[in-house]
Scaffold this motif. Structure first.
Motif, short mmCIF file in Angstrom:
data_model
loop_
_atom_site.label_atom_id
_atom_site.label_comp_id
_atom_site.label_asym_id
_atom_site.label_seq_id
_atom_site.Cartn_x
_atom_site.Cartn_y
_atom_site.Cartn_z
N ALA A 54 0.83 -1.21 0.00
CA ALA A 54 0.00 0.00 0.00
C ALA A 54 0.86 1.26 0.00
O ALA A 54 0.45 2.30 -0.54
CB ALA A 54 -0.92 -0.01 1.22
N GLU A 55 2.06 1.20 0.59
CA GLU A 55 2.94 2.37 0.66
C GLU A 55 3.80 2.54 -0.58
O GLU A 55 4.51 3.55 -0.70
CB GLU A 55 3.85 2.25 1.89
CG GLU A 55 3.08 2.31 3.21
CD GLU A 55 3.95 1.99 4.41
OE1 GLU A 55 5.14 1.61 4.17
OE2 GLU A 55 3.48 2.08 5.55
N GLU A 69 -2.31 3.33 -11.11
CA GLU A 69 -2.39 3.79 -9.72
C GLU A 69 -3.76 3.54 -9.11
O GLU A 69 -3.86 3.00 -8.00
CB GLU A 69 -2.05 5.29 -9.64
CG GLU A 69 -2.05 5.83 -8.22
CD GLU A 69 -1.66 7.30 -8.17
OE1 GLU A 69 -1.51 7.83 -7.06
OE2 GLU A 69 -1.51 7.91 -9.26
N ALA A 70 -4.82 3.90 -9.82
CA ALA A 70 -6.16 3.74 -9.25
C ALA A 70 -6.49 2.27 -9.03
O ALA A 70 -6.97 1.87 -7.96
CB ALA A 70 -7.19 4.39 -10.17
N TRP A 74 -4.40 -0.18 -8.69
CA TRP A 74 -3.51 -0.72 -7.67
C TRP A 74 -4.02 -0.40 -6.26
O TRP A 74 -4.05 -1.27 -5.39
CB TRP A 74 -2.10 -0.19 -7.88
CG TRP A 74 -1.13 -0.61 -6.82
CD1 TRP A 74 -0.71 0.10 -5.74
CD2 TRP A 74 -0.46 -1.87 -6.73
NE1 TRP A 74 0.17 -0.61 -4.99
CE2 TRP A 74 0.34 -1.84 -5.58
CE3 TRP A 74 -0.46 -3.02 -7.52
CZ2 TRP A 74 1.14 -2.92 -5.19
CZ3 TRP A 74 0.34 -4.09 -7.14
CH2 TRP A 74 1.12 -4.03 -5.98
N ASN A 75 -4.40 0.85 -6.03
CA ASN A 75 -4.88 1.24 -4.70
C ASN A 75 -6.14 0.46 -4.33
O ASN A 75 -6.28 -0.01 -3.18
CB ASN A 75 -5.16 2.74 -4.66
CG ASN A 75 -3.88 3.58 -4.78
OD1 ASN A 75 -2.79 3.10 -4.46
ND2 ASN A 75 -4.01 4.82 -5.25
N ASP A 76 -7.05 0.29 -5.30
CA ASP A 76 -8.27 -0.47 -5.01
C ASP A 76 -7.93 -1.94 -4.75
O ASP A 76 -8.50 -2.57 -3.84
CB ASP A 76 -9.24 -0.36 -6.18
CG ASP A 76 -9.79 1.06 -6.34
OD1 ASP A 76 -9.69 1.84 -5.35
OD2 ASP A 76 -10.28 1.38 -7.44
N VAL A 94 -5.07 -3.26 -3.62
CA VAL A 94 -4.39 -3.44 -2.34
C VAL A 94 -5.39 -3.33 -1.19
O VAL A 94 -5.33 -4.10 -0.21
CB VAL A 94 -3.26 -2.43 -2.18
CG1 VAL A 94 -2.68 -2.46 -0.76
CG2 VAL A 94 -2.14 -2.69 -3.19
N GLY A 95 -6.36 -2.42 -1.31
CA GLY A 95 -7.38 -2.29 -0.27
C GLY A 95 -8.21 -3.56 -0.13
O GLY A 95 -8.52 -4.00 0.99
#
Length: 202
Positions: free
Chosen positions: A146-147, A155-156, A158-160, A162-163
């Motif tokens: 996440a970091e 990016e979008a 990936w963030n979703d 990882v969450g």
């Protein structure tokens, strides 16, 4: 001329001349009194030789102190500081982080994603505290994922992704604390990890 015709001359005693002693004494007394008055006036009016003249000593005279107190001392006004030229102001904001390339990002996260699949296989074969310990390690790796700054192109997603993976690990740990992890929760965690691997083309 006969004796009958000669005048009868009689000598009368002469009156004594008036004495001037009283007048002289009065004049002398007046002169002495005048000298005394003049001496007293000179004693009080003329400064004595032994007395210090005003202002001669180290202490300031009343006139000078009054003048000094009446005259305000000039206060130094603060000099206006020139505002810096905006063009000369140093840049304090950090420069923007360069967008990493996908191959570089893949190399950065590949080890954690490989460990995710291996760890989930171990969790499926164990239960209780052994499974919880492995899941704790997987959650630490998920935080590192996440970091990690992903390329702008992914990016979008990936963030979703990882969450979703972190949430599946939280559910899996709760299931493992009660004994054997639930298979559906384990399957959801594996799917979330696979989605991240697909996103970086592993």
């Amino acid at each position: 001329m006969t004796d009958e015709q000669q005048p009868d001359i009689r000598w009368a005693p002469m009156e004594p001349a008036p004495s001037n002693r009283g007048r002289i004494a009065l004049i002398v007394g007046l002169v002495v009194a005048a000298l005394v008055v003049v001496g007293v006036l000179l004693f009080f009016l003329l400064p004595l030789g032994e007395a210090p003249t005003p202002g001669a000593s180290g202490s300031p005279s009343p006139t000078s102190s009054a003048t000094a107190s009446a005259t305000p001392e000039p206060t130094s006004e603060p000099e206006p500081t020139a505002s810096p030229d905006p063009s000369m102001t140093p840049v304090t904001t950090p420069p923007p982080v360069a967008d990493p390339s996908l191959p570089a990002f893949r190399a950065q996260v590949q080890g954690w994603l490989d460990d995710a699949l291996t760890g989930l296989d171990i969790v499926g074969e164990t239960s209780g505290q052994d499974a919880v310990s492995v899941i704790d390690s997987l959650q630490d790796d998920a935080q590192r994922l996440a970091e990690s700054a992903a390329p702008g192109s992914i990016e979008a997603g990936w963030n979703d992704g990882v969450g979703a993976y972190q949430q599946s690990l939280t559910d899996l740990r709760s299931s493992a604390e009660g004994g054997t992890p639930a298979s559906d929760v384990l399957t959801r965690a594996r799917q979330a990890a696979e989605n991240l691997r697909t996103l970086v083309e592993l």
